[in-house]
Design a protein around this motif. Structure first.
Motif, PDB file in Angstrom:
ATOM      1  N   LYS A   1       2.342   5.783  -2.307  1.00 21.93           N
ATOM      2  CA  LYS A   1       2.454   6.982  -0.888  1.00 21.93           C
ATOM      3  C   LYS A   1       3.691   7.310  -1.562  1.00 21.93           C
ATOM      4  CE  LYS A   1      -1.130   5.919   0.504  1.00 21.93           C
ATOM      5  NZ  LYS A   1      -2.337   6.034  -0.296  1.00 21.93           N
TER       6      LYS A   1
ATOM      7  N   VAL B   1      -6.967   1.956   6.828  1.00 22.19           N
ATOM      8  CA  VAL B   1      -7.105   1.430   5.453  1.00 22.19           C
ATOM      9  C   VAL B   1      -6.664   0.110   5.573  1.00 22.19           C
ATOM     10  CG1 VAL B   1      -7.080   1.105   3.113  1.00 22.19           C
ATOM     11  CG2 VAL B   1      -6.740   3.310   4.005  1.00 22.19           C
TER      12      VAL B   1
ATOM     13  N   GLU C   1       1.110   9.646   5.747  1.00 20.50           N
ATOM     14  CA  GLU C   1       0.159   8.838   4.803  1.00 20.50           C
ATOM     15  C   GLU C   1       0.175   6.857   5.577  1.00 20.50           C
ATOM     16  OE1 GLU C   1      -0.689   8.993   2.100  1.00 20.50           O
ATOM     17  OE2 GLU C   1      -0.720  11.378   1.645  1.00 20.50           O
TER      18      GLU C   1
ATOM     19  N   GLU D   1      -3.031   5.220   5.944  1.00 20.03           N
ATOM     20  CA  GLU D   1      -3.010   4.028   4.681  1.00 20.03           C
ATOM     21  C   GLU D   1      -3.792   2.872   5.918  1.00 20.03           C
ATOM     22  OE1 GLU D   1      -3.890   2.297   1.589  1.00 20.03           O
ATOM     23  OE2 GLU D   1      -3.769   4.543   2.004  1.00 20.03           O
TER      24      GLU D   1
ATOM     25  N   HIS E   1       1.043  -1.024  -0.121  1.00 19.20           N
ATOM     26  CA  HIS E   1       0.198  -0.062  -0.106  1.00 19.20           C
ATOM     27  C   HIS E   1       0.986   1.530  -0.350  1.00 19.20           C
ATOM     28  CE1 HIS E   1      -3.886  -1.674   1.074  1.00 19.20           C
ATOM     29  NE2 HIS E   1      -3.404  -2.790   0.966  1.00 19.20           N
TER      30      HIS E   1
END
Length: 426
Positions: free
Chosen positions: A64, A132, A125, A129, A60
């Protein structure tokens, strides 16, 4: 009758660059599309304790941004040019694919390499994240099939990373820090751990020059990247667990056996054939008997999953709770029959035909071909990818019967049962 041996030529070129990175290139001049698929030996199996879930979380965070490329710029550029990106993490690898029109690869591949080599992993970030990924974990825990399979493999691979979730857990995820992730990234995302596969409308010389130009200036490896050797399981006896879940409409029966890893690839091909024989297609043994004729199950399937260290063979059935014990006993009887009476020539021909057709259908596009080469190069050797149909066709019924006896025992397996929760189960 002996089948004539035909040596299969690998249609791609394999290059080992000066920095240790591997490039696999196959031109397809008739297509205007090109796929760049970057495979990294940085799967969940290599995560340091206690940061389980790190490899997937890093997947992920790769997108970024870096000090040179702000978050979102890469996605915006790809989408504006009609391209597609994708990424995935497994136990044995992580990979990042880019599909675009051939003229645009020169502009987009350097951006992908910048993300992979120089991921900044900014703290703001990272926190955003992480929420998420935590949501992904919570959604997984709402899926009965995921719960059943995860419980099954955790029972089998008790002392091996294959037994834990690639996603990690909420507890382990909260222990991660940006600096720990940067350390994992600098350790694993090194050229000797990378394979770049380029397939499509691009010439070899140009692909080689573009990769050489894009994949440079790797970060300095910060620590020893040698993975710890883990023990692979041997199942003796029947290992059983039952799980009760609320709002479960159908019970699940999951049975599993382990097989060898990539050191015995031929065995894995034979177990693929046995998977088709048992429960793939309406005329397979278990589907025909348990679903079509006796109607004891709503559905039943089998699957063989090749893994680097220890592979997995599973049979899964969806059925009513009161049929669980009976259906399990019938599956064991089918395995006994397979041991005693083997497989007919007609059954063998069907299994070979289905697997060879599936292989043909799965190698039609540049994306599929790139994925196949990258996968094989991560777990074994890319050139072996094209020999699969020939290997499948070379089996006879005696060899398959022997493999069934050796690996699919009716008396040595792991079983997980999911049942609807009710007051009588308390």
């Amino acid at each position: 009758m002996l089948k004539e041996h035909i040596d299969i030529v690998f249609p791609a070129s394999v290059f080992k660059l000066d920095n240790g990175l591997t490039l696999i290139h196959q031109p397809i001049p008739t297509t205007p599309v090109v796929v760049a698929d970057v495979w990294v030996n940085a799967g969940a199996k290599l995560e340091p304790e206690p940061w389980f879930g790190m490899a997937h979380f890093l997947e992920h965070m790769i997108f970024k941004g870096t000090a040179k490329l702000a978050a979102g710029v890469f996605d915006h550029k790809i989408e504006n040019q009609g391209g597609i990106t994708n990424a995935a993490t497994s136990y044995d690898y992580a990979h990042y694919s880019l599909t675009t029109a051939s003229p645009y690869l020169e502009d987009t591949l350097p951006h992908l390499s910048e993300l992979l080599l120089n991921a900044e992993i900014p703290e703001n970030e990272f926190i955003r994240e992480r929420d998420v990924v935590l949501d992904e974990i919570r959604q997984a825990h709402d899926n009965p099939d995921w719960i059943g399979f995860q419980s099954l493999i955790s029972n089998i691979y008790q002392n091996h990373p294959y037994g834990r979730s690639v996603l990690g857990t909420e507890q382990t995820l909260m222990q991660h820090s940006p600096e720990a992730m940067r350390s994992f990234h600098r350790t694993r995302y090194q050229p000797q751990n990378m394979t770049v596969v380029i397939v499509g409308g691009i010439a070899e010389e140009y692909a080689l020059e573009l990769v050489n130009r894009s994949f440079v200036d790797f970060a300095e490896c910060c620590c020893d990247s040698s993975p710890k050797t883990e023990s692979v399981p041997v199942i003796r006896g029947i290992h059983r667990q039952e799980i009760y879940l609320p709002r479960l409409e159908q019970a699940r029966l999951l049975m599993a056996w382990t097989g060898p890893g990539v050191e015995q690839l031929r065995t894995s091909y034979g177990l693929d054939l046995l998977s088709v024989l048992l429960a793939q297609g309406r005329t397979s043994r278990l589907v025909r008997d348990l679903r079509e004729e006796q109607q004891l199950v709503q559905g039943i399937s089998s699957n063989f999953s090749l893994q680097r260290d220890s592979s997995l063979f599973t049979i899964t059935a969806w059925l009513e709770p009161d049929q669980l014990e009976y259906v399990e006993s019938l599956i064991r009887l089918h395995l006994n029959d397979l041991h005693s009476f083997g497989i007919t020539q007609q059954e063998l021909a069907r299994c070979q035909r289905l697997l060879c057709n599936d292989y043909a259908f799965s190698t039609e596009t540049p994306n599929q071909i790139a994925g196949l080469y990258g996968y094989y190069n991560m777990i074994a050797q890319a050139e072996l990818a094209v020999k699969y149909p020939q290997q499948i066709q070379s089996f006879d019924h005696q060899e398959l019967q022997q493999l069934a006896i050796e690996y699919l025992s009716p008396n040595n397996y792991t079983v997980t049962i999911l049942k609807p929760f009710d007051s009588s189960s308390i």
